[in-house]
Design a protein around this motif. Structure first.
Motif, mmCIF file in Angstrom:
data_model
loop_
_atom_site.group_PDB
_atom_site.id
_atom_site.type_symbol
_atom_site.label_atom_id
_atom_site.label_comp_id
_atom_site.label_asym_id
_atom_site.label_seq_id
_atom_site.Cartn_x
_atom_site.Cartn_y
_atom_site.Cartn_z
ATOM 1 N N LEU A 181 12.771 6.861 -9.502
ATOM 2 C CA LEU A 181 11.635 7.773 -9.439
ATOM 3 C C LEU A 181 11.940 8.957 -8.534
ATOM 4 C CD1 LEU A 181 8.730 8.270 -10.349
ATOM 5 C CD2 LEU A 181 7.954 6.937 -8.398
ATOM 6 N N LYS A 182 12.691 8.721 -7.454
ATOM 7 C CA LYS A 182 13.092 9.827 -6.588
ATOM 8 C C LYS A 182 14.016 10.781 -7.323
ATOM 9 C CE LYS A 182 13.786 12.247 -2.884
ATOM 10 N NZ LYS A 182 14.682 13.205 -3.597
ATOM 11 N N ALA A 183 14.891 10.250 -8.172
ATOM 12 C CA ALA A 183 15.799 11.111 -8.931
ATOM 13 C C ALA A 183 15.045 11.920 -9.984
ATOM 14 C CB ALA A 183 16.884 10.267 -9.591
ATOM 15 N N LEU A 184 14.018 11.318 -10.581
ATOM 16 C CA LEU A 184 13.238 12.040 -11.590
ATOM 17 C C LEU A 184 12.389 13.132 -10.972
ATOM 18 C CD1 LEU A 184 12.060 9.075 -13.873
ATOM 19 C CD2 LEU A 184 13.830 10.766 -14.363
ATOM 20 N N GLY A 185 11.925 12.931 -9.746
ATOM 21 C CA GLY A 185 11.125 13.944 -9.077
ATOM 22 C C GLY A 185 9.656 13.838 -9.439
ATOM 23 N N PRO A 186 8.805 14.631 -8.765
ATOM 24 C CA PRO A 186 7.363 14.591 -9.040
ATOM 25 C C PRO A 186 7.035 15.263 -10.364
ATOM 26 C CG PRO A 186 7.861 16.293 -7.448
ATOM 27 C CD PRO A 186 9.153 15.563 -7.690
ATOM 28 N N HIS A 187 5.763 15.145 -10.757
ATOM 29 C CA HIS A 187 5.299 15.786 -11.980
ATOM 30 C C HIS A 187 5.352 17.295 -11.816
ATOM 31 C CE1 HIS A 187 3.916 12.235 -14.165
ATOM 32 N NE2 HIS A 187 3.495 11.769 -13.002
ATOM 33 N N SER A 188 5.732 17.960 -12.902
ATOM 34 C CA SER A 188 5.723 19.415 -12.884
ATOM 35 C C SER A 188 4.298 19.930 -12.938
ATOM 36 C CB SER A 188 6.518 19.959 -14.081
ATOM 37 O OG SER A 188 5.976 19.471 -15.298
ATOM 38 N N GLU A 189 4.098 21.142 -12.440
ATOM 39 C CA GLU A 189 2.762 21.705 -12.414
ATOM 40 C C GLU A 189 2.280 21.990 -13.831
ATOM 41 O OE1 GLU A 189 2.684 25.086 -9.986
ATOM 42 O OE2 GLU A 189 3.292 24.044 -8.160
ATOM 43 N N LYS A 190 1.003 21.773 -14.026
ATOM 44 C CA LYS A 190 0.399 21.948 -15.340
ATOM 45 C C LYS A 190 -0.551 23.129 -15.300
ATOM 46 C CE LYS A 190 0.522 16.970 -16.200
ATOM 47 N NZ LYS A 190 -0.280 15.768 -16.518
ATOM 48 N N TYR A 191 -0.509 23.955 -16.336
ATOM 49 C CA TYR A 191 -1.438 25.064 -16.485
ATOM 50 C C TYR A 191 -2.137 24.899 -17.824
ATOM 51 C CZ TYR A 191 1.237 27.114 -12.709
ATOM 52 O OH TYR A 191 1.864 27.327 -11.519
ATOM 53 N N CYS A 193 0.832 -1.213 0.000
ATOM 54 C CA CYS A 193 0.000 0.000 0.000
ATOM 55 C C CYS A 193 0.863 1.257 0.000
ATOM 56 C CB CYS A 193 -0.933 -0.006 1.203
ATOM 57 S SG CYS A 193 -2.189 -1.306 1.180
ATOM 58 N N SER A 194 1.896 1.278 0.843
ATOM 59 C CA SER A 194 2.787 2.443 0.873
ATOM 60 C C SER A 194 3.542 2.599 -0.443
ATOM 61 C CB SER A 194 3.776 2.313 2.033
ATOM 62 O OG SER A 194 4.627 1.185 1.850
ATOM 63 N N GLY A 195 3.891 1.473 -1.081
ATOM 64 C CA GLY A 195 4.575 1.559 -2.373
ATOM 65 C C GLY A 195 3.687 2.115 -3.467
ATOM 66 N N HIS A 196 2.404 1.753 -3.477
ATOM 67 C CA HIS A 196 1.493 2.302 -4.469
ATOM 68 C C HIS A 196 1.295 3.801 -4.258
ATOM 69 C CE1 HIS A 196 0.526 -1.757 -5.825
ATOM 70 N NE2 HIS A 196 -0.207 -1.222 -6.770
ATOM 71 N N ILE A 197 1.198 4.216 -3.000
ATOM 72 C CA ILE A 197 1.058 5.650 -2.719
ATOM 73 C C ILE A 197 2.316 6.399 -3.150
ATOM 74 C CG2 ILE A 197 0.810 7.353 -0.879
ATOM 75 C CD1 ILE A 197 -0.877 5.308 0.632
ATOM 76 N N ALA A 198 3.480 5.828 -2.846
ATOM 77 C CA ALA A 198 4.737 6.474 -3.231
ATOM 78 C C ALA A 198 4.891 6.532 -4.750
ATOM 79 C CB ALA A 198 5.909 5.728 -2.609
ATOM 80 N N ALA A 199 4.487 5.463 -5.450
ATOM 81 C CA ALA A 199 4.604 5.456 -6.907
ATOM 82 C C ALA A 199 3.638 6.438 -7.553
ATOM 83 C CB ALA A 199 4.354 4.046 -7.441
ATOM 84 N N GLU A 200 2.475 6.599 -6.972
ATOM 85 C CA GLU A 200 1.470 7.494 -7.558
ATOM 86 C C GLU A 200 1.826 8.958 -7.333
ATOM 87 O OE1 GLU A 200 -1.799 8.585 -9.729
ATOM 88 O OE2 GLU A 200 -1.008 6.553 -9.425
ATOM 89 N N THR A 201 2.279 9.290 -6.125
ATOM 90 C CA THR A 201 2.585 10.684 -5.811
ATOM 91 C C THR A 201 4.007 11.084 -6.175
ATOM 92 O OG1 THR A 201 3.232 10.071 -3.550
ATOM 93 C CG2 THR A 201 0.921 10.647 -3.920
ATOM 94 N N ALA A 202 4.912 10.086 -6.249
ATOM 95 C CA ALA A 202 6.341 10.358 -6.503
ATOM 96 C C ALA A 202 6.903 11.330 -5.474
ATOM 97 C CB ALA A 202 6.544 10.887 -7.925
ATOM 98 N N ASN A 203 6.366 11.257 -4.256
ATOM 99 C CA ASN A 203 6.833 12.121 -3.174
ATOM 100 C C ASN A 203 8.115 11.553 -2.582
ATOM 101 O OD1 ASN A 203 6.724 12.774 -0.014
ATOM 102 N ND2 ASN A 203 5.797 14.454 -1.156
ATOM 103 N N GLY A 204 9.078 12.429 -2.320
ATOM 104 C CA GLY A 204 10.359 11.974 -1.820
ATOM 105 C C GLY A 204 10.266 11.301 -0.466
#
Length: 211
Positions: free
Chosen positions: A156-166, A68-79
């Protein structure tokens, strides 16, 4: 390109993480089956539930929580979530390595564990001896899945989270980072005086002087 790579890494991490979850569910089902068999024995009224059943159940629940924690981490890509997930997987990996080392290097490894009144530990040991090749490949596969999960989490930690979209719209909406854009021109306020106000005053003064 970076967004596509990040999405692929997230999908692979979820896939390998799901394999860990399936292993955890299998261990929970096996422990419940052993508990059911234990309830139908005469010794269940005189002795508590053996440690072996609790151990298998605890490991299965732990793997499900890690999944469960891995799915949350993969979805959010939070460090922070990725670090916690990698720490959990590494702890499970150390536990497996310690048990494996004790079994292979210590000939009296059974004395390190409490006595199992149900005999399930002996049956499991006999099953592993009879199907050693299959069990060996299953164990190596689980270790490989854990290693790949940690590797993908680090990528995934090195790539970082998704950039903000406008998103562009017909309304005159400007994001907070608008001034950082190139050639950014702020919109004119309709409530202020027009740009030609000074010119109109000078023109009126010139006409009055001529008159």
């Amino acid at each position: 390109m970076g967004r596509m790579t990040r999405s692929c890494v997230q999908s692979l991490l979820k896939l390998f993480n799901s394999l860990l979850g399936m292993a955890g569910i299998a261990m929970i089902i096996y422990s419940l089956w052993m508990f059911r068999v234990w309830l139908h024995t005469d010794e269940s009224m005189n002795f508590p539930v053996p440690w072996f059943i609790y151990t298998i159940l605890g490991l299965g629940v732990s793997l499900c929580v890690i999944t469960c924690s891995g799915h949350i981490a993969a979805e959010t890509a939070n460090g922070c979530c990725l670090y916690i997930y990698m720490a959990f997987v590494f702890m499970i990996f150390l536990l497996e390595a310690a048990v494996t080392t004790d079994v292979f290097l210590n000939h009296d490894w059974q004395e390190d564990f409490p006595a199992d009144a149900t005999g399930n530990l002996d049956r499991l040991k006999d099953f592993i001896k009879d199907n050693f090749d299959i069990c060996k490949w299953i164990g190596l596969s689980m270790v490989a899945v854990q290693g790949l999960s940690m590797l993908l989490a680090m990528v995934l930690k090195a790539l970082g989270p998704h950039s903000e979209k406008y998103y562009e719209s017909d309304d005159e909406y400007l994001p907070d980072r608008g001034p950082l854009l190139k050639n950014y021109v702020p919109p004119q306020s309709y409530g202020s005086e027009p740009a030609y106000g000074v010119k109109s005053d000078s023109w009126s003064a010139r006409i009055n002087s001529k008159v």
